[in-house]
Write a protein that holds these residues in place. Structure first.
Motif, short mmCIF file in Angstrom:
data_model
loop_
_atom_site.label_atom_id
_atom_site.label_comp_id
_atom_site.label_asym_id
_atom_site.label_seq_id
_atom_site.Cartn_x
_atom_site.Cartn_y
_atom_site.Cartn_z
N UNK A 4 -3.07 15.59 9.09
CA UNK A 4 -3.57 16.00 10.39
C UNK A 4 -5.09 16.01 10.35
N UNK A 5 -5.69 15.69 11.46
CA UNK A 5 -7.15 15.65 11.53
C UNK A 5 -7.72 17.03 11.23
N UNK A 6 -8.70 17.07 10.36
CA UNK A 6 -9.37 18.31 10.01
C UNK A 6 -8.72 19.10 8.89
N UNK A 7 -7.55 18.68 8.42
CA UNK A 7 -6.89 19.39 7.33
C UNK A 7 -7.54 19.03 6.01
N UNK A 8 -7.58 19.99 5.11
CA UNK A 8 -8.13 19.76 3.78
C UNK A 8 -7.08 19.16 2.85
N UNK A 9 -7.52 18.89 1.63
CA UNK A 9 -6.62 18.30 0.65
C UNK A 9 -5.61 19.31 0.10
N UNK A 10 -5.85 20.60 0.34
CA UNK A 10 -4.92 21.61 -0.14
C UNK A 10 -3.66 21.68 0.73
N UNK A 11 -3.75 21.26 1.97
CA UNK A 11 -2.60 21.28 2.88
C UNK A 11 -1.68 20.09 2.57
N UNK A 12 -0.37 20.28 2.65
CA UNK A 12 0.53 19.14 2.41
C UNK A 12 0.38 18.09 3.52
N UNK A 13 0.46 16.82 3.15
CA UNK A 13 0.33 15.76 4.16
C UNK A 13 1.53 15.72 5.09
N UNK A 14 1.33 15.12 6.26
CA UNK A 14 2.43 14.94 7.21
C UNK A 14 3.43 13.91 6.69
N UNK A 15 2.91 12.86 6.05
CA UNK A 15 3.80 11.80 5.58
C UNK A 15 3.15 11.06 4.42
N UNK A 16 3.97 10.60 3.49
CA UNK A 16 3.57 9.72 2.40
C UNK A 16 4.59 8.60 2.39
N UNK A 17 4.10 7.36 2.34
CA UNK A 17 5.03 6.23 2.39
C UNK A 17 4.48 4.97 1.78
N UNK A 68 2.38 11.34 -3.92
CA UNK A 68 1.76 10.03 -4.14
C UNK A 68 2.27 9.44 -5.45
N UNK A 69 2.47 10.27 -6.46
CA UNK A 69 2.99 9.79 -7.74
C UNK A 69 4.38 9.16 -7.57
N UNK A 70 5.24 9.82 -6.82
CA UNK A 70 6.58 9.25 -6.61
C UNK A 70 6.49 7.99 -5.75
N UNK A 71 5.54 7.94 -4.83
CA UNK A 71 5.35 6.73 -4.02
C UNK A 71 4.91 5.56 -4.90
N UNK A 72 4.03 5.81 -5.86
CA UNK A 72 3.60 4.74 -6.77
C UNK A 72 4.77 4.25 -7.62
N UNK A 73 5.58 5.17 -8.12
CA UNK A 73 6.75 4.78 -8.90
C UNK A 73 7.73 3.98 -8.05
N UNK A 74 7.94 4.43 -6.81
CA UNK A 74 8.85 3.71 -5.91
C UNK A 74 8.30 2.32 -5.59
N UNK A 75 6.98 2.20 -5.42
CA UNK A 75 6.38 0.90 -5.13
C UNK A 75 6.62 -0.06 -6.29
N UNK A 76 6.43 0.41 -7.52
CA UNK A 76 6.70 -0.44 -8.68
C UNK A 76 8.18 -0.84 -8.72
N UNK A 77 9.06 0.09 -8.40
CA UNK A 77 10.49 -0.22 -8.36
C UNK A 77 10.82 -1.24 -7.28
N UNK A 123 0.83 -1.20 0.00
CA UNK A 123 0.00 0.00 0.00
C UNK A 123 0.86 1.25 0.00
N UNK A 124 0.31 2.29 -0.58
CA UNK A 124 0.85 3.64 -0.45
C UNK A 124 -0.03 4.32 0.58
N UNK A 125 0.57 4.95 1.59
CA UNK A 125 -0.23 5.62 2.60
C UNK A 125 0.05 7.11 2.63
N UNK A 126 -0.98 7.86 3.01
CA UNK A 126 -0.88 9.32 3.17
C UNK A 126 -1.43 9.65 4.54
N UNK A 127 -0.64 10.33 5.36
CA UNK A 127 -1.07 10.73 6.70
C UNK A 127 -1.28 12.24 6.70
#
Length: 91
Positions: free
Chosen positions: A8-21, A36-45, A2-6
């Protein structure tokens, strides 16, 4: 897998996420990725480098990502992915 995106509670999609992994078999293998795009590429790699099989329920999703969107190893498409490729590549 899985690719995950963390966020903060209550933040909108315009705010940068705390973590992507990336998580593989319940273990976080990468974190603090830039998008998320780089995470998908890294997952394929990672799948390729570790010689892992695509998860069966989403096998064709990964194959479309690899063969059509990233244009890697296009000469070895399954018939289902090839038909999708033909449909979307028609002028």
């Amino acid at each position: 897998m899985a690719v995950f995106v963390i966020r903060k509670e209550g933040e909108g999609l315009q705010e940068p996420p705390e973590d992507i992994g990336i998580v593989i078999d319940g273990t976080e293998v990468l974190h603090e990725l830039t998008s998320v795009a780089s995470a998908c590429a890294m997952l394929l790699g990672l799948i390729d480098a570790l010689n892992l099989a695509y998860p069966e329920p989403i096998h064709f999703t990964f194959e479309v990502l690899q063969k059509i969107l990233m244009q890697l190893d296009q000469h070895k498409m399954s018939p289902k992915v090839y038909n999708l490729y033909i449909i979307f590549m028609k002028p």
